[in-house]
Design a protein around this motif. Structure first.
Motif, PDB file in Angstrom:
ATOM      1  N   GLN A  88      44.483 -77.375  61.906  1.00 60.73           N
ATOM      2  CA  GLN A  88      44.292 -76.106  60.852  1.00 60.73           C
ATOM      3  C   GLN A  88      44.132 -74.795  61.758  1.00 60.73           C
ATOM      4  O   GLN A  88      44.656 -73.809  61.465  1.00 60.73           O
ATOM      5  CB  GLN A  88      43.191 -76.355  59.881  1.00 60.73           C
ATOM      6  N   TYR A  89      43.287 -75.076  62.975  1.00 62.03           N
ATOM      7  CA  TYR A  89      43.011 -74.077  63.733  1.00 62.03           C
ATOM      8  C   TYR A  89      44.188 -73.489  64.663  1.00 62.03           C
ATOM      9  O   TYR A  89      44.600 -72.391  64.610  1.00 62.03           O
ATOM     10  CB  TYR A  89      41.834 -74.399  64.605  1.00 62.03           C
ATOM     11  N   MET A  90      45.144 -74.665  65.076  1.00 67.84           N
ATOM     12  CA  MET A  90      46.334 -74.279  65.626  1.00 67.84           C
ATOM     13  C   MET A  90      47.117 -73.388  64.619  1.00 67.84           C
ATOM     14  O   MET A  90      47.941 -72.277  65.105  1.00 67.84           O
ATOM     15  CB  MET A  90      46.974 -75.367  66.017  1.00 67.84           C
ATOM     16  N   THR A  91      47.356 -73.737  63.338  1.00 67.76           N
ATOM     17  CA  THR A  91      48.373 -73.059  62.555  1.00 67.76           C
ATOM     18  C   THR A  91      47.729 -71.631  62.454  1.00 67.76           C
ATOM     19  O   THR A  91      48.608 -70.941  62.301  1.00 67.76           O
ATOM     20  CB  THR A  91      48.377 -73.840  61.015  1.00 67.76           C
ATOM     21  N   GLU A  92      46.531 -71.758  62.178  1.00 68.97           N
ATOM     22  CA  GLU A  92      45.958 -70.160  61.678  1.00 68.97           C
ATOM     23  C   GLU A  92      46.236 -69.208  63.110  1.00 68.97           C
ATOM     24  O   GLU A  92      46.605 -67.956  63.086  1.00 68.97           O
ATOM     25  CB  GLU A  92      44.344 -70.370  61.354  1.00 68.97           C
ATOM     26  N   ALA A  93      46.008 -69.711  64.125  1.00 69.21           N
ATOM     27  CA  ALA A  93      46.066 -69.222  65.703  1.00 69.21           C
ATOM     28  C   ALA A  93      47.706 -68.621  65.855  1.00 69.21           C
ATOM     29  O   ALA A  93      48.042 -67.616  66.200  1.00 69.21           O
ATOM     30  CB  ALA A  93      45.840 -70.103  66.757  1.00 69.21           C
ATOM     31  N   ASN A  95      49.877 -68.120  63.473  1.00 71.26           N
ATOM     32  CA  ASN A  95      50.120 -67.009  62.580  1.00 71.26           C
ATOM     33  C   ASN A  95      49.477 -65.585  63.091  1.00 71.26           C
ATOM     34  O   ASN A  95      50.415 -64.659  62.731  1.00 71.26           O
ATOM     35  CB  ASN A  95      49.422 -67.369  61.134  1.00 71.26           C
ATOM     36  N   ASP A  96      48.418 -65.753  63.563  1.00 78.58           N
ATOM     37  CA  ASP A  96      47.895 -64.538  64.306  1.00 78.58           C
ATOM     38  C   ASP A  96      48.698 -63.985  65.609  1.00 78.58           C
ATOM     39  O   ASP A  96      48.762 -62.972  65.722  1.00 78.58           O
ATOM     40  CB  ASP A  96      46.288 -64.755  64.659  1.00 78.58           C
ATOM     41  N   PHE A  97      48.937 -65.173  66.379  1.00 77.47           N
ATOM     42  CA  PHE A  97      49.702 -64.562  67.616  1.00 77.47           C
ATOM     43  C   PHE A  97      51.518 -64.308  67.296  1.00 77.47           C
ATOM     44  O   PHE A  97      52.133 -63.547  68.044  1.00 77.47           O
ATOM     45  CB  PHE A  97      49.800 -65.806  68.515  1.00 77.47           C
ATOM     46  N   GLY A  98      51.846 -64.637  65.919  1.00 78.32           N
ATOM     47  CA  GLY A  98      53.160 -64.546  65.564  1.00 78.32           C
ATOM     48  C   GLY A  98      53.833 -65.925  65.690  1.00 78.32           C
ATOM     49  O   GLY A  98      54.095 -66.449  66.970  1.00 78.32           O
ATOM     50  N   PRO A  99      54.429 -66.450  64.783  1.00 79.85           N
ATOM     51  CA  PRO A  99      54.805 -67.612  64.486  1.00 79.85           C
ATOM     52  C   PRO A  99      56.347 -67.686  65.156  1.00 79.85           C
ATOM     53  O   PRO A  99      56.787 -68.719  65.529  1.00 79.85           O
ATOM     54  CB  PRO A  99      55.020 -67.918  63.097  1.00 79.85           C
ATOM     55  N   ILE A 108      52.487 -74.267  66.454  1.00 82.37           N
ATOM     56  CA  ILE A 108      52.806 -74.949  65.237  1.00 82.37           C
ATOM     57  C   ILE A 108      53.222 -76.344  65.230  1.00 82.37           C
ATOM     58  O   ILE A 108      52.930 -77.191  64.455  1.00 82.37           O
ATOM     59  CB  ILE A 108      53.789 -74.062  64.445  1.00 82.37           C
ATOM     60  N   LYS A 109      54.046 -76.485  66.367  1.00 84.42           N
ATOM     61  CA  LYS A 109      54.399 -78.059  66.402  1.00 84.42           C
ATOM     62  C   LYS A 109      53.395 -78.905  66.889  1.00 84.42           C
ATOM     63  O   LYS A 109      53.195 -79.872  66.390  1.00 84.42           O
ATOM     64  CB  LYS A 109      55.625 -77.921  67.605  1.00 84.42           C
ATOM     65  N   VAL A 110      52.568 -78.614  67.736  1.00 87.32           N
ATOM     66  CA  VAL A 110      51.361 -79.393  68.242  1.00 87.32           C
ATOM     67  C   VAL A 110      50.258 -79.562  66.995  1.00 87.32           C
ATOM     68  O   VAL A 110      50.002 -80.382  66.823  1.00 87.32           O
ATOM     69  CB  VAL A 110      50.797 -78.651  69.394  1.00 87.32           C
ATOM     70  N   GLY A 111      50.205 -78.309  66.123  1.00 83.48           N
ATOM     71  CA  GLY A 111      49.408 -78.580  65.123  1.00 83.48           C
ATOM     72  C   GLY A 111      49.692 -79.606  63.978  1.00 83.48           C
ATOM     73  O   GLY A 111      48.917 -80.133  63.522  1.00 83.48           O
TER      74      GLY A 111
END
Length: 399
Positions: A88-93, A95-99, A108-111
Motif C-alpha cells: 500500500q505504501y509503495m503504491t501511494e508513493a 502515485n506521488d512520484f509519478g507512475p 508499482i511492480k515491487v508493491g
C-alpha cells in the motif's frame, strides 16, 4: 481428626505417608511409563504450540488480542499483513512520484509483488492455524484436561487405599496384643471377661477394616483401569499430531514456493526493464548525447568481467556489426572477442523474452563476454551453437 498444613486439610492417607505410618501403594512399571509419556507429550505440545504461534504472529500484542477474542468466542478481526501494508505504501508513493517515471513504475511492480506475498502469508497462517494449531490446542484443552482429572481421582483413590491398609494393620496389631496380653492380672475372673470383650471388639474392628479395604481396592482398580485407557490413548494422539504436522509442512512448502515464484517473476520484470530504465536515466538519447556521456556508468559485475575496450561511437566498429552498436543484437552476427571470455554458472532459470536473448537453466555452465556499447547489466552468453543476451544478475562469474 484431619491434620492441617498451612491451613489446608490433608487426606488421612497422605498425612500418614508423610509421617511414615502408611505404606504407599506403588503402580506397576508399565503404568508409570504411561504417566511419564503423557507428561512428556503435554509439555512438548505446549512448547511447540506456543512457538508456532510466535512464528505465525511475531507481534505479542496481536497474539494477546487473538487469545482474548478466542476466549470470548468471537471472530478475530481481519488484520493486514506487513507485506500488504508495504504494498500500500509503495503504491501511494508511486502515485506521488509519478507512475510514469522509472522509479514510480518500479515501485508499482515491487508493491504488487509485496501484495501477493502478503496474501500468500495470510493464506499460510490460516491453513496452519486450522490444520496444526487447532488440533494441538484441542488436545491440551480437551483430552489432557480429562486425563488430568482422572489422574487426580486415581490419586485420591490411592490415598484412601493406603489409609485403609494402615487402619487394618493397626487393628490386627491391637487384636493380637489384646489376645496375648490381658489388660489386667489374670487372677480374677472379671479380668478374663474384660480381656475377652477387648478381643471381640478388636476382632470386629479388623473385620470392618477388611471390608473397607476390599471396597477401596475395588474402586482403586476401577479408576486405575479408566486412567490406563486414557493414557494409552496418547498413542492415537501422536498419530493425529503426526498427520497434522505433515499438513503444516505441506502448507509451509506451498507458501515458500509461492514466495520464491513471485520473487523470480519480479526479478525478471526488473531485469528486463533495468537496462531501459538506466539508459533513459543516466545515458539519455544516444543521438543527442556527447561521446563522453554515451558510455554507461560501470557496475560491479561489468568491472569484474574482462571486456573488449570501449571504442568511441563511430559509424562502424571493427569486428562488431552495426546492429550491436545501434543497440539491436542479432546473435548470428555476433562473434566472440579474441580474449576476454569467461565461464559463468547460472543461478536461476531464465526465460528468453525474445530471439535476441538466451534462455538459461539453473546450475548450467555457459561462456560469457561483453561487447562495446552493450548495457553493463547484460552479457553475451554462449552454450554450444546457441548464443544470446543474458542478464548479469542471473550469473555467477567464475575466475
Amino acid at each position: 481428626l484431619k491434620v492441617t498444613y498451612s491451613g489446608t486439610p490433608l487426606e488421612p492417607g497422605f498425612t500418614e505417608e508423610k509421617l511414615g505410618q502408611a505404606e504407599k501403594t506403588e503402580l506397576d512399571a508399565h503404568f508409570e511409563n504411561l504417566l511419564a509419556r503423557a507428561d512428556c507429550t503435554k509439555n512438548w505440545t505446549e512448547k511447540i504450540l506456543r512457538q508456532t504461534e510466535v512464528l505465525l504472529q511475531p507481534n505479542p500484542s496481536a497474539r494477546v488480542e487473538e487469545f482474548l477474542y478466542e476466549k470470548l468466542d468471537r471472530k478475530v478481526p481481519s488484520r493486514v499483513t506487513n507485506g500488504e501494508l508495504l504494498a500500500q505504501y509503495m503504491t501511494e508513493a508511486a502515485n506521488d512520484f509519478g507512475p510514469g517515471t522509472p522509479y514510480g513504475k518500479t515501485l508499482i511492480k515491487v508493491g504488487e509483488t509485496q501484495r501477493r506475498l502478503g496474501a500468500a502469508e495470510r493464506e499460510f497462517i490460516r491453513s496452519a492455524s486450522i490444520n496444526f494449531l487447532t488440533p494441538l490446542r484441542n488436545f491440551l484443552e480437551g483430552d489432557w484436561r480429562t486425563i488430568s482429572k482422572e489422574r487426580r481421582i486415581l490419586q485420591n483413590r490411592r490415598l484412601d487405599l493406603d489409609a485403609c491398609k494402615a487402619r487394618l494393620k493397626k487393628a490386627k496389631a491391637a487384636e493380637a496384643k489384646a489376645a496375648a496380653v490381658p489388660d489386667f492380672q489374670e487372677t480374677r475372673p472379671r479380668n478374663y471377661v474384660l480381656s475377652a470383650s477387648a478381643s471381640a471388639l478388636w476382632n470386629d474392628e479388623v473385620e470392618k477394616a477388611e471390608h473397607e479395604l476390599r471396597l477401596t481396592q475395588t474402586e482403586f482398580d476401577r479408576q486405575a483401569e479408566v486412567t490406563r485407557l486414557l493414557l494409552e490413548g496418547i498413542s492415537s494422539t501422536h498419530v493425529n499430531h503426526l498427520r497434522c504436522l505433515h499438513e503444516f509442512v505441506e502448507s509451509q512448502t506451498n507458501y515458500y514456493a509461492q514466495c520464491y515464484q513471485f520473487m523470480l517473476d519480479l526479478q525478471k520484470q526488473l531485469g528486463s526493464s533495468k537496462g531501459e530504465i538506466f539508459s533513459g536515466t543516466f545515458v539519455g538519447n544516444a543521438d543527442s548525447a556527447s561521446p563522453a556521456a554515451a558510455t554507461s556508468p560501470p557496475t560491479v559485475a561489468a568491472a569484474t568481467l574482462p571486456a573488449v575496450p570501449t571504442i568511441p561511437v563511430v559509424p562502424t566498429i571493427v569486428g562488431v556489426p552495426n546492429t550491436v552498436a545501434e543497440g539491436v543484437l542479432n546473435p548470428n552476427e555476433v562473434k566472440p572477442p579474441a580474449s576476454g571470455t569467461r565461464r559463468a554458472r547460472v543461478l536461476y532459470d531464465y526465460e528468453a523474452a525474445d530471439s535476441t536473448e538466451l534462455a538459461l537453466l539453473a546450475d548450467e555452465m555457459i561462456t560469457v563476454y561483453s561487447l562495446p556499447g552493450m548495457d553493463p547489466d547484460w552479457l553475451i552468453g554462449e552454450r554450444g551453437n546457441q548464443k544470446g543476451k543474458v542478464p548479469v544478475t542471473y550469473l555467477e562469474l567464475l575466475s
